[in-house]
Scaffold this active site. Sequence first.
Site, PDB file in Angstrom:
ATOM      1  N   CYS A  78      -1.305   6.298 -12.681  1.00  0.00           N
ATOM      2  CA  CYS A  78       0.062   5.962 -12.458  1.00  0.00           C
ATOM      3  C   CYS A  78       0.871   7.154 -13.184  1.00  0.00           C
ATOM      4  O   CYS A  78       1.822   7.500 -12.857  1.00  0.00           O
ATOM      5  CB  CYS A  78       0.517   4.635 -13.094  1.00  0.00           C
ATOM      6  N   ASP A 281       8.193   3.251  -8.562  1.00  0.00           N
ATOM      7  CA  ASP A 281       6.955   2.966  -9.167  1.00  0.00           C
ATOM      8  C   ASP A 281       5.625   3.141  -8.422  1.00  0.00           C
ATOM      9  O   ASP A 281       5.575   2.882  -7.477  1.00  0.00           O
ATOM     10  CB  ASP A 281       7.086   1.248  -9.414  1.00  0.00           C
ATOM     11  N   HIS A 283       2.798   1.948  -8.723  1.00  0.00           N
ATOM     12  CA  HIS A 283       1.670   1.030  -8.685  1.00  0.00           C
ATOM     13  C   HIS A 283       1.409   0.078  -7.556  1.00  0.00           C
ATOM     14  O   HIS A 283       1.578  -1.078  -7.501  1.00  0.00           O
ATOM     15  CB  HIS A 283       1.984  -0.040  -9.948  1.00  0.00           C
TER      16      HIS A 283
END
Length: 392
Positions: A78, A281, A283
Site C-alpha cells: 500500500c 486508497d 487497498h
Amino acid sequence: MFLFFPTTTLTYDTLRFGEFEEFPETSDPVWVLGKEYSALTEKEDILSDVASRLWFTYRKNFPPIGGTGPTSDTGWGCMLRCGQMILGQALMCRHLGRDWRWAKGHKQREEYVSILNAFIDKKDSYYSIHQIAQMGVGEGKPIGQWYGPNTVAQVLKKLTVFDTWSRLVVHVAMDNTVVIEEIKRLCMPWLDGACGETEGAGALNGCLEGACALAEEETALWRPLVLLIPLRLGLSDINDAYIEPLKQCFMLPQSLGVIGGKPNSAHYFIGFVGEELIYLDPHTTQPAVEPSEDSHVQDETYHCQHPPCRMHICELDPSIAAGFFFKTEDEFDDWCMRIRRVRGLPMFELVDSQPSHMVCVDALNLTPDFSDSDRLERFFDSEDEEFEILSL
C-alpha cells in the site's frame, strides 16, 4: 520462495463500491491539490479532478518480482502504491499540466500514455512495483516489509535518475529543514558544470538515450523539482497545532499531496473539506494490466471513478511525507513566499543556506547510507504493520 502473512490489512475486495459515501453537501470550501471548489455548485468538477489523478492500487497476476517473487502486492504494497501516486501526480504536472483532465473512453495524449506505461507492473517500467520493491531490497528492505513515507521517498529519488524523459530532480528534505540554496544548486546544474547523477541511466524501457549526455533540457535554467518532506507531526497522534498548517499545504498551487495514513493502512491524501481529509486508497486488488502492442493501456482501472474516501484529520498517523512540484524557479520562489506566510506552528523550517550542523548529501552527489536511513525511520516511519517473511 516467499510467503507473506499480513496481520491486519483492510482491502475492499470484500466490500461493494456502492458503499462509498457521496461527497458531502457543505458550504465549506473543498481543496484538491491547490484548487478550490464549492461542494454545492461544483461537485462534478471535484469528481472530475479526483478521477483525473492516477490511482494505483494492489494488483494481482503480474510477472513475479525478481523472477521468482510474489505476483501480487496485496497486503504489503500500500505505501509503495501511494509513492507511485504522488510521483505520478508530479509527472502529470510535468508533462500535462495541473489542469489536464482525464475522460473515460477518449483517446489520450501520448504524454499521458508514456506516464502510465512508466508505472505498469513489469520489471522494465521505471516506477513499477517491481522496481520500487527491488530497489528497497537493495537498500535493506525485504519485499513485504513495511515501507514508511521516508523509505518510499528515498527509493523514488533513486529511481527517477533513470527517467531521462522527465529529467526530474527529486530532493528529500531531512531534519525538517528545506534549504533554498541547496535546492537551487540541485535544480540548476549548469552552475557547477556537471551532468549530475544520471550516469548509466536510460537502460530502462529501452527507448531513451543515455542520460549523461548534456541534453538541451539538462542545460536549461531550471530542472523540474519534486520536493518530498518526511515529517513527524506528533508522537502517537497528530499534534493539534499542526492541523491548520497541514491543511494550508493542500491549498498551495505547488501541492502534490501527502502520503501517510493510519496504522496498517497507507493512503494518498489529495485535499480536504472542513475537518476531513480527502484521499485515494490503494487497498483494493485489481488484475494486472498488460499494454497492447502499440504501448497503449486500458486505463479505466487507473482512475478512481467513485467519490473519494474521507477521514477526520485527527485520525491521521503523525508520520507523513508532504510533496510539492516546481516546474520553474519562479514557482519555487512563489512557494517559499507562501510557506513563510503559513499560519500556525511550522511543520518544517525553510532556511536560505545550509545550517552548520547539516551535511548536504545531494550537493555532494552521494547516496545516503541506509544504515543511517534505518535509524531515521524509527523517527519518521510508523512500524506498526507486521509481516512475517519466510524463506523456504
